[in-house]
Design a protein around this motif. Structure first.
Motif, PDB file in Angstrom:
ATOM      1  N   SER A 119      10.463 -36.256  -3.618  1.00 59.57           N
ATOM      2  CA  SER A 119      10.701 -36.277  -5.065  1.00 59.57           C
ATOM      3  C   SER A 119      10.594 -34.875  -5.663  1.00 59.57           C
ATOM      4  O   SER A 119       9.794 -34.055  -5.213  1.00 59.57           O
ATOM      5  CB  SER A 119       9.672 -37.181  -5.753  1.00 59.57           C
ATOM      6  N   VAL A 120      11.423 -34.627  -6.691  1.00 59.84           N
ATOM      7  CA  VAL A 120      11.384 -33.317  -7.351  1.00 59.84           C
ATOM      8  C   VAL A 120      11.017 -33.431  -8.839  1.00 59.84           C
ATOM      9  O   VAL A 120      10.873 -32.416  -9.514  1.00 59.84           O
ATOM     10  CB  VAL A 120      12.727 -32.559  -7.193  1.00 59.84           C
ATOM     11  N   ALA A 121      10.891 -34.655  -9.344  1.00 60.75           N
ATOM     12  CA  ALA A 121      10.469 -34.836 -10.746  1.00 60.75           C
ATOM     13  C   ALA A 121      10.003 -36.272 -10.937  1.00 60.75           C
ATOM     14  O   ALA A 121      10.446 -37.177 -10.216  1.00 60.75           O
ATOM     15  CB  ALA A 121      11.624 -34.541 -11.703  1.00 60.75           C
ATOM     16  N   PHE A 122       9.119 -36.461 -11.914  1.00 64.11           N
ATOM     17  CA  PHE A 122       8.653 -37.804 -12.269  1.00 64.11           C
ATOM     18  C   PHE A 122       8.631 -37.936 -13.782  1.00 64.11           C
ATOM     19  O   PHE A 122       8.421 -36.954 -14.494  1.00 64.11           O
ATOM     20  CB  PHE A 122       7.212 -38.046 -11.780  1.00 64.11           C
ATOM     21  N   ARG A 133      14.997 -37.764  -6.995  1.00 63.36           N
ATOM     22  CA  ARG A 133      15.041 -37.202  -5.640  1.00 63.36           C
ATOM     23  C   ARG A 133      16.477 -36.832  -5.269  1.00 63.36           C
ATOM     24  O   ARG A 133      17.431 -37.524  -5.647  1.00 63.36           O
ATOM     25  CB  ARG A 133      14.427 -38.159  -4.617  1.00 63.36           C
ATOM     26  N   PRO A 134      16.634 -35.715  -4.560  1.00 62.94           N
ATOM     27  CA  PRO A 134      17.981 -35.308  -4.170  1.00 62.94           C
ATOM     28  C   PRO A 134      18.534 -36.224  -3.074  1.00 62.94           C
ATOM     29  O   PRO A 134      17.793 -36.669  -2.204  1.00 62.94           O
ATOM     30  CB  PRO A 134      17.781 -33.894  -3.599  1.00 62.94           C
ATOM     31  N   VAL A 135      19.845 -36.497  -3.170  1.00 66.62           N
ATOM     32  CA  VAL A 135      20.524 -37.273  -2.123  1.00 66.62           C
ATOM     33  C   VAL A 135      21.812 -36.553  -1.740  1.00 66.62           C
ATOM     34  O   VAL A 135      22.202 -35.590  -2.396  1.00 66.62           O
ATOM     35  CB  VAL A 135      20.848 -38.722  -2.586  1.00 66.62           C
ATOM     36  N   TYR A 136      22.473 -37.025  -0.700  1.00 66.67           N
ATOM     37  CA  TYR A 136      23.691 -36.397  -0.188  1.00 66.67           C
ATOM     38  C   TYR A 136      23.501 -34.888  -0.034  1.00 66.67           C
ATOM     39  O   TYR A 136      24.207 -34.081  -0.648  1.00 66.67           O
ATOM     40  CB  TYR A 136      24.897 -36.703  -1.074  1.00 66.67           C
ATOM     41  N   ALA A 137      22.488 -34.542   0.762  1.00 67.26           N
ATOM     42  CA  ALA A 137      22.199 -33.138   1.069  1.00 67.26           C
ATOM     43  C   ALA A 137      22.031 -32.296  -0.196  1.00 67.26           C
ATOM     44  O   ALA A 137      22.460 -31.153  -0.252  1.00 67.26           O
ATOM     45  CB  ALA A 137      23.272 -32.568   1.988  1.00 67.26           C
TER      46      ALA A 137
END
Ligand SMILES: Cc1cc2nc3c(=O)[nH]c(=O)nc-3n(C[C@H](O)[C@H](O)[C@H](O)COP(=O)(O)OP(=O)(O)OC[C@H]3O[C@@H](n4cnc5c(N)ncnc54)[C@H](O)[C@@H]3O)c2cc1C
Length: 325
Positions: A119-122, A133-137
């Protein structure tokens, strides 16, 4: 809402929490806490316990047992699951490290809840926690939430603002008894990695990365020299790792480490999507490549089109001069 936010401690395996824990604890506090640390270790240090308190943990659940070292995920996950069932935390956070990305995924499976990995933020939306969260690289950011508590998540290092250490703040220490699971895995070989004397890749504020353009393993010494001058970790692209120039633990990217330093400098790295997946959230990106069309220049804040074998020594000398002033 009842229940604490647990922060599972990542330590240096010598009894001291890593500084990434200040980030995990800081974010747990920002979300309203109460913040409690859970520390699985064969030996905790008094200084380490004090440090967790100074960052804002009000309680440390200390699970001290020889069975926790060396790390085995099934032993960690069973102990955490037993404690979580007894204490009902509302969330369980840990940093993205090789141990915790595995242990917390197993824990979530045991508890029958979801995990927001990397995760990068909440944000709290009403009484729900929403994780980004980042997806697809790393090409897209997805927002996810949980169907039920506890909300289990791993947090990407160097993204969240660290808690400031406050002298005199202490945490109550509880030593709950938990059953130790029979480990299904046994170590038949133990390898000790020699320290490079440079910061660890995932925790470093500055990362220098060398790609295929480095031409051979013997040339990484110029990056290490620069690393020593500015206190940077040295990483590599997969092409360099596959060629056997650097061990896999130094690989940055989709199938390596994800880093988010304040400054990333890539030398002879083309900027393939799978490499970018591991470093695109770096705050400032510098690329040095002799090909002006190299894709890394598309995301770089600063770029130098030149031969890295000329640029690296010149930059190192300049950094040295500036820092010695
Ligand atoms: C499933 C999958 C997963 C992958 N996972 C990863 C991953 O985790 N991490 C990763 O990095 N890659 C990963 N890759 C590989 C990725 O696609 C690229 O092949 C790789 O990143 C290329 O590495 P590179 O940039 O070092 O090499 P290259 O693409 O060969 O680039 C070398 C660059 O160096 C430059 N150069 C050469 N000499 C000099 C010089 N003297 N001075 C300056 N510049 C110079 C060239 O212009 C070139 O741009 C993955 C691929 C797949 C299919």
């Amino acid at each position: 809402m009842a229940g604490a936010i647990w922060c599972v401690v990542e330590d240096d395996r010598k009894g001291t929490p890593k500084k990434v824990m200040a980030e995990v604890i800081g974010e747990a506090a920002r979300l309203g806490g109460p913040v409690e640390a859970v520390w699985l270790t064969d030996k905790a240090s008094e200084d380490g316990l004090r440090e967790l308190g100074s960052w804002g943990a009000t309680k440390v659940w200390l699970l001290e047992n020889a069975a926790f070292a060396p790390y085995r995920s099934e032993v960690w996950a069973a102990a955490l699951a037993e404690l979580a069932a007894a204490q009902s935390p509302k969330a369980i956070f840990g940093p993205v490290t090789s141990r915790q990305r595995e242990a917390l995924a197993r824990l979530a499976a045991r508890l029958g809840v979801g995990i927001a990995a990397d995760s990068v933020a909440f944000a709290m939306e009403g009484d729900r926690l929403v994780a980004t969260r980042p997806v697809y690289a790393g090409k897209l950011l997805s927002k996810v939430t949980w169907a039920k508590q506890p909300w289990v998540a791993t947090l990407r290092p160097n993204v969240f603002r660290p808690a400031e250490s406050q002298a005199g703040k202490t945490a109550a220490v509880e030593r709950p008894g938990v059953k130790i699971a029979n480990a299904q895995m046994k170590f038949i070989e133990r390898r000790e990695e020699l320290s490079t004397g440079l910061p660890e890749l995932a925790e470093a504020e500055i990362v220098i990365s060398g790609g295929r353009g480095m031409k051979g393993p013997e040339n990484y010494v110029i990056l290490e020299n620069m690393g020593k001058v500015i206190g940077a970790a040295v990483g590599a692209s997969r092409a360099a790792v596959d060629a056997g120039w650097r061990p896999h633990r130094f690989q940055i990217g989709q199938t390596g480490r994800t880093i988010s330093p304040k400054l990333y400098m890539g030398f002879g790295v083309s900027g393939a999507i799978q490499h970018l997946a591991g470093m695109r959230t770096s705050k400032v990106i510098v690329a040095v490549n002799k090909d002006p069309e190299a894709p890394i220049f598309k995301i770089a804040d600063y770029g130098i089109v030149a031969d890295l074998f000329e640029v690296v020594p010149a930059l190192t000398a300049e950094f040295k001069r500036l820092l010695e002033k």
